[in-house]
Each structure stands twice: as structure tokens, then as C-alpha cells.
Design a protein around this motif. Sequence first.
Motif, PDB file in Angstrom:
ATOM      1  N   GLY A 215       0.830  -1.201   0.000  1.00  0.00           N
ATOM      2  CA  GLY A 215       0.000   0.000   0.000  1.00  0.00           C
ATOM      3  C   GLY A 215       0.863   1.249   0.000  1.00  0.00           C
ATOM      4  N   PRO A 216       0.910   1.981  -1.096  1.00  0.00           N
ATOM      5  CA  PRO A 216       1.727   3.193  -1.131  1.00  0.00           C
ATOM      6  C   PRO A 216       1.248   4.216  -0.115  1.00  0.00           C
ATOM      7  CG  PRO A 216       0.278   3.086  -3.047  1.00  0.00           C
ATOM      8  CD  PRO A 216       0.180   1.771  -2.354  1.00  0.00           C
ATOM      9  N   GLY A 217       2.178   4.715   0.681  1.00  0.00           N
ATOM     10  CA  GLY A 217       1.838   5.699   1.694  1.00  0.00           C
ATOM     11  C   GLY A 217       1.527   5.130   3.061  1.00  0.00           C
ATOM     12  N   LEU A 218       1.399   3.806   3.180  1.00  0.00           N
ATOM     13  CA  LEU A 218       1.062   3.225   4.477  1.00  0.00           C
ATOM     14  C   LEU A 218       2.218   3.353   5.469  1.00  0.00           C
ATOM     15  CD1 LEU A 218      -0.919  -0.023   3.558  1.00  0.00           C
ATOM     16  CD2 LEU A 218      -1.821   2.128   4.458  1.00  0.00           C
ATOM     17  N   VAL A 219       3.430   3.068   5.021  1.00  0.00           N
ATOM     18  CA  VAL A 219       4.570   3.182   5.931  1.00  0.00           C
ATOM     19  C   VAL A 219       4.707   4.618   6.431  1.00  0.00           C
ATOM     20  CG1 VAL A 219       7.089   3.098   6.084  1.00  0.00           C
ATOM     21  CG2 VAL A 219       5.845   1.217   5.016  1.00  0.00           C
ATOM     22  N   GLU A 220       4.567   5.567   5.518  1.00  0.00           N
ATOM     23  CA  GLU A 220       4.681   6.977   5.911  1.00  0.00           C
ATOM     24  C   GLU A 220       3.592   7.359   6.913  1.00  0.00           C
ATOM     25  OE1 GLU A 220       6.448   6.506   1.796  1.00  0.00           O
ATOM     26  OE2 GLU A 220       4.704   5.744   2.895  1.00  0.00           O
ATOM     27  N   ALA A 221       2.374   6.850   6.705  1.00  0.00           N
ATOM     28  CA  ALA A 221       1.286   7.140   7.639  1.00  0.00           C
ATOM     29  C   ALA A 221       1.544   6.502   9.001  1.00  0.00           C
ATOM     30  CB  ALA A 221      -0.040   6.645   7.069  1.00  0.00           C
ATOM     31  N   ILE A 222       2.054   5.279   9.002  1.00  0.00           N
ATOM     32  CA  ILE A 222       2.381   4.607  10.256  1.00  0.00           C
ATOM     33  C   ILE A 222       3.460   5.382  11.010  1.00  0.00           C
ATOM     34  CG2 ILE A 222       3.517   2.548  11.187  1.00  0.00           C
ATOM     35  CD1 ILE A 222       1.946   0.952   9.012  1.00  0.00           C
ATOM     36  N   ASP A 223       4.492   5.817  10.294  1.00  0.00           N
ATOM     37  CA  ASP A 223       5.577   6.552  10.943  1.00  0.00           C
ATOM     38  C   ASP A 223       5.103   7.900  11.488  1.00  0.00           C
ATOM     39  OD1 ASP A 223       7.280   4.489  10.360  1.00  0.00           O
ATOM     40  OD2 ASP A 223       8.244   5.471   8.652  1.00  0.00           O
ATOM     41  N   ARG A 224       4.200   8.551  10.769  1.00  0.00           N
ATOM     42  CA  ARG A 224       3.754   9.874  11.201  1.00  0.00           C
ATOM     43  C   ARG A 224       2.735   9.795  12.331  1.00  0.00           C
ATOM     44  NH1 ARG A 224       0.514  14.556   7.689  1.00  0.00           N
ATOM     45  NH2 ARG A 224       0.377  16.033   9.435  1.00  0.00           N
ATOM     46  N   TRP A 225       1.759   8.881  12.197  1.00  0.00           N
ATOM     47  CA  TRP A 225       0.614   8.898  13.098  1.00  0.00           C
ATOM     48  C   TRP A 225       0.679   7.829  14.180  1.00  0.00           C
ATOM     49  CZ3 TRP A 225      -2.213  13.102  12.832  1.00  0.00           C
ATOM     50  CH2 TRP A 225      -2.294  13.801  11.618  1.00  0.00           C
ATOM     51  N   THR A 226       1.574   6.883  14.049  1.00  0.00           N
ATOM     52  CA  THR A 226       1.828   5.819  15.035  1.00  0.00           C
ATOM     53  C   THR A 226       0.567   5.173  15.599  1.00  0.00           C
ATOM     54  OG1 THR A 226       2.013   7.385  16.895  1.00  0.00           O
ATOM     55  CG2 THR A 226       4.035   6.849  15.687  1.00  0.00           C
ATOM     56  N   PRO A 227      -0.290   4.602  14.750  1.00  0.00           N
ATOM     57  CA  PRO A 227      -1.421   3.850  15.293  1.00  0.00           C
ATOM     58  C   PRO A 227      -0.907   2.687  16.143  1.00  0.00           C
ATOM     59  CG  PRO A 227      -1.097   3.338  12.977  1.00  0.00           C
ATOM     60  CD  PRO A 227      -0.197   4.479  13.276  1.00  0.00           C
ATOM     61  N   ARG A 228      -1.701   2.270  17.100  1.00  0.00           N
ATOM     62  CA  ARG A 228      -1.271   1.151  17.931  1.00  0.00           C
ATOM     63  C   ARG A 228      -1.181  -0.136  17.120  1.00  0.00           C
ATOM     64  NH1 ARG A 228      -1.648   1.849  23.433  1.00  0.00           N
ATOM     65  NH2 ARG A 228      -0.482  -0.116  23.444  1.00  0.00           N
ATOM     66  N   LEU A 229      -2.054  -0.253  16.098  1.00  0.00           N
ATOM     67  CA  LEU A 229      -2.140  -1.501  15.347  1.00  0.00           C
ATOM     68  C   LEU A 229      -2.394  -1.209  13.885  1.00  0.00           C
ATOM     69  CD1 LEU A 229      -2.274  -4.645  15.754  1.00  0.00           C
ATOM     70  CD2 LEU A 229      -4.746  -4.378  15.956  1.00  0.00           C
ATOM     71  N   SER A 230      -1.687  -1.925  13.023  1.00  0.00           N
ATOM     72  CA  SER A 230      -1.947  -1.924  11.583  1.00  0.00           C
ATOM     73  C   SER A 230      -2.281  -3.358  11.195  1.00  0.00           C
ATOM     74  CB  SER A 230      -0.720  -1.434  10.807  1.00  0.00           C
ATOM     75  OG  SER A 230      -0.834  -1.725   9.413  1.00  0.00           O
ATOM     76  N   VAL A 231      -3.500  -3.586  10.670  1.00  0.00           N
ATOM     77  CA  VAL A 231      -3.943  -4.934  10.314  1.00  0.00           C
ATOM     78  C   VAL A 231      -4.247  -4.986   8.822  1.00  0.00           C
ATOM     79  CG1 VAL A 231      -4.770  -5.702  12.556  1.00  0.00           C
ATOM     80  CG2 VAL A 231      -6.268  -4.321  11.115  1.00  0.00           C
ATOM     81  N   PHE A 232      -3.987  -6.141   8.223  1.00  0.00           N
ATOM     82  CA  PHE A 232      -4.114  -6.309   6.773  1.00  0.00           C
ATOM     83  C   PHE A 232      -4.105  -7.797   6.455  1.00  0.00           C
ATOM     84  CE2 PHE A 232       0.140  -5.443   8.252  1.00  0.00           C
ATOM     85  CZ  PHE A 232       0.851  -6.560   7.820  1.00  0.00           C
ATOM     86  N   GLY A 233      -4.247  -8.126   5.171  1.00  0.00           N
ATOM     87  CA  GLY A 233      -4.150  -9.502   4.705  1.00  0.00           C
ATOM     88  C   GLY A 233      -3.317  -9.546   3.444  1.00  0.00           C
ATOM     89  N   HIS A 234      -3.913 -10.106   2.365  1.00  0.00           N
ATOM     90  CA  HIS A 234      -3.362 -10.108   1.005  1.00  0.00           C
ATOM     91  C   HIS A 234      -2.237 -11.109   0.803  1.00  0.00           C
ATOM     92  CE1 HIS A 234      -2.591  -8.779  -3.007  1.00  0.00           C
ATOM     93  NE2 HIS A 234      -1.360  -8.405  -2.711  1.00  0.00           N
TER      94      HIS A 234
END
Length: 268
Positions: A215-234
Motif C-alpha cells: 500500500g503506497p503511503g502506508l509506511v509513511e502514515a504509520i511513521d507519522r501517526w503511530t497507530p497502535r495496530l496496523s492490520v491487513f491480509g493479502h
Amino acid sequence: MRLSFVSDIHGNIEGLARVAERVEHLIVLGDLLDYVDYHDPAGGILGTLFGAEKVRHFTALRTRGDFTGLRTFNRGLWESIADPAGTLAEVVSGRYREVLAAVGPDTLLTLGNVDVASVWTEVAGDTLPYLDGQVVEIGGRRLGFVAGGASSRPAGPRPPEDQVWQPLVRPAAEYRASIDAVFADGPVDVLCTHIPPDIAALRYDVVPARLEMPGPGLVEAIDRWTPRLSVFGHVHQPLARRLRRGRTECVNVGHFQRYPRAFEIDLD
């Protein structure tokens, strides 16, 4: 309060119904459909419409990495029937009605890269619209959703081989716009996507031995906003099912079609 996450249903609707019956809050992260069932060539949408032998040839082309031949073969299959778009819509609509009956209207659901957004909206949009660029609050926690997959292909007309089957794969800029919408009002506690962030260990599937779509931009969003959890599949057989990036725990919730169980967390 417990949240139960599943992804990559790929036609295992009976298993989905069993899980939905027992959980408190079900969250589905997409890929409801099974275009090709690599374990059962007679299954999946292609197997249902064209038979197991055609699917075996399709699988052989994909395994060899002959994607030019695969696109040509796939296009030929659809051109062999009188109304490919109508036939496909009828099959997909039927499966989506089964999914809706299995999960009910209180589920939180987004779509994956295999799903057909227009058909889901037609079948279930009034009852259970899929979540994209939206935030839902449960038990005082904010869950943000980004649907589908992302492509490096620029925006514009789809090539001929893609005009019958139109899965939810968007240009990177559109995918990033959905991420921006999730965080428009600040952080979320749980970032819910179908595809993983662009971290090699999370993207690498050990069976086909390749990196899958990120997912383009997901790493940047995680680094900026630091959610407690990132969940996905695929990624069905990931090199790493979970890892920590800073404050965020990144978790592949599993390949539900083959392993029909949920990844569960307690909000308390």
C-alpha cells in the motif's frame, strides 16, 4: 470488548458465517471473491465458468511467470462467451449476496484488490457499504479503513484484457488520497487495510517466492501517526506475520480461505 479480524475469504463463505455467529465485532479486510482457486481448479469464478482444465492452464502460465501469455489466455476465455460482463456480474452478485447473508449488516467491511466495488455497491451498498477513507469508532477506539489494492500503472483507460474483470486496484495517488482521508481529523488507533505496508518481510510470500503488492503511503502514515495496530491480509504465506515498526504493531490477520479463524484483540 473484542474485535475479530479476517481477510482473504476467497469464497469460504461457510467458514465466514461460522465465525460471524460467535464473535462480538467482526471486521472483514477484503478479498471476498476467489477469481481462481489454485487449490481446487474447478472452484473459483474461472473454474465455475470455464472448467478445471482451463484453470490448470491459467495456473501453469502464472507459475511460469508468463504474464503476457496469461493476459492473452484470460482475454480469450472471456471472449469465448456471448456476454462476458453480464455473466461475470451475475456470478459475482450471487457470491456477494451470500457474503452479506453470512455476516449481516453490523459487520465492518472493506474490499480487497480482487473485489469488484461496483457490484458490491449494487448488491450491498444500502445495507453494508464498504469502508474506504473512513473512520469508525468502537468502544472509544478509532478504526480507519483503506480499501483495495494499488497499482503503479498511471490513471487512464484500462487495457483490453482488464475490461471484463475490474477489481479494486487503484493508481497510487488515489490510494494515498484514501489514507489522507483516514487521518484528516488526526490519529487512529487501528489502521485497517487489505494490502500490507511496504515492508519486505510483510510483503514477501514464501510459496510463490515474490514480493506482493504494498500500500503506497502506508509506511509513511504509520511513521507519522503511530497507530497502535496496523492490520491487513493479502499475502497468504508471509515471511513475517507480524512485526513492530516503532510504536505500531503490524499484523497479517491470516489467509481465511485456508485457515478459517479470526485474529482477535481486546480493546480493554
